[in-house]
Design an enzyme around this catalytic site. Sequence first.
Site, PDB file in Angstrom:
ATOM      1  N   LEU A  52       1.219   0.921  21.968  1.00 35.71           N
ATOM      2  CA  LEU A  52       0.941  -0.515  22.039  1.00 35.71           C
ATOM      3  C   LEU A  52       2.114  -1.359  21.568  1.00 35.71           C
ATOM      4  O   LEU A  52       2.067  -2.588  21.632  1.00 35.71           O
ATOM      5  CB  LEU A  52      -0.322  -0.857  21.237  1.00 35.71           C
ATOM      6  N   VAL A  57      -2.052  -0.135  14.150  1.00 37.96           N
ATOM      7  CA  VAL A  57      -2.400  -1.096  15.199  1.00 37.96           C
ATOM      8  C   VAL A  57      -1.767  -0.745  16.546  1.00 37.96           C
ATOM      9  O   VAL A  57      -2.248  -1.193  17.586  1.00 37.96           O
ATOM     10  CB  VAL A  57      -1.996  -2.532  14.801  1.00 37.96           C
ATOM     11  N   TYR A 112       2.917  10.174   0.083  1.00 36.33           N
ATOM     12  CA  TYR A 112       4.126   9.672   0.712  1.00 36.33           C
ATOM     13  C   TYR A 112       5.353  10.108  -0.088  1.00 36.33           C
ATOM     14  O   TYR A 112       5.711   9.530  -1.116  1.00 36.33           O
ATOM     15  CB  TYR A 112       4.090   8.145   0.821  1.00 36.33           C
ATOM     16  N   LYS A 170      -3.620   5.693  -3.514  1.00 34.60           N
ATOM     17  CA  LYS A 170      -4.699   6.580  -3.072  1.00 34.60           C
ATOM     18  C   LYS A 170      -4.909   7.715  -4.066  1.00 34.60           C
ATOM     19  O   LYS A 170      -4.018   8.052  -4.836  1.00 34.60           O
ATOM     20  CB  LYS A 170      -4.388   7.101  -1.672  1.00 34.60           C
ATOM     21  N   ASP A 200       0.834  -1.203   0.000  1.00 34.83           N
ATOM     22  CA  ASP A 200       0.000   0.000   0.000  1.00 34.83           C
ATOM     23  C   ASP A 200       0.866   1.249   0.000  1.00 34.83           C
ATOM     24  O   ASP A 200       1.850   1.342   0.748  1.00 34.83           O
ATOM     25  CB  ASP A 200      -0.902   0.030   1.236  1.00 34.83           C
TER      26      ASP A 200
END
Length: 321
Positions: A228, A222, A48, A72, A43
């Site tokens: 995390l 995530v 970017y 995109k 992706d």
Amino acid sequence: MLNENHKLAFGCSGIAGLYRQVSELEAETVLQAAWDLGIRHFDTAPHYGHGSAEHRLGRFLRGRSGWVLSTKVGRLLAPDPSPPAVANGFHSALPFSQRFDFSYDGIMRSVEDSFQRFGLNRIDIAYVHDIGDPDAGTNTHAHFQQLLDGGARALEELKSSDVIGSVGLGVNTVEVCERLIGKMPIDLILLAGRYTLLDQSAEVRLFERLRAHKIQLVIGGVYNSGILATGPVAGANYDYAPATPDILARVREIETICHKHDTALATVAIQFPSRSDVVASTLIGTAKVRSLERNVAQFNETVPDALWSALKDAGVIGATK
């Protein structure tokens, strides 16, 4: 559409020098590592590095087969005679400026320009990028009207003529998904940060609508900007800002449960989204081979069922609020 072979996707913002300079060789090396680890879903976006990620990824994929490519639409690039050294956080950007355009002509040109940068003859998924984002300034009536009055029709035409394979949204908020589902054709939604151990607002507000409309979900972010992965350490970030005491306490609780089952917090974080039938793929992104290898190993690690049950009993997952 995505299948079992595409459960893990490689996001290419890092190879465009997000946060630090990344050389052509580094980009090639980490892409090769992703390929060698079995990743076939890639992706990227014109945003970017103002096209450098598309350029680098296209060069890598050329001559290979069996890949799935998403990019995109919604931003157009133009030559910049005085480009900044760092463009929107990208240190390896090409000398362009960008502007949003969700109109029929804008979407058509965006796809054509991406083909030129890729040097490829296939785009599998085209995501409408950052529509409805207040930070990007695209949450105005005019932007939505551009998309719904013309851009959506362009995407339909591109799909029906097999120029692209699928149409999606690439966004960061549940609200914009709620606003657009049913208003335009959507095959997939790439949603960052809204289905994690800390934020399951997508499950509460979207999952039933996604099932009803047969929309697949690709989950990015995530780690919720890092906490995390790092745990509740000093300076940990949550949603692009320093974590609050409340968030630090919640992560400490989750980490304690993980440690009781001899499993790293980051392992549980990267695996959690893929447990849902709605989630077709989990997106990871890095320009470092070691980080990529660690992420893939954590994604494939066996997590005991008792740990998932403990997280559910503690109210960490299976949210209903």
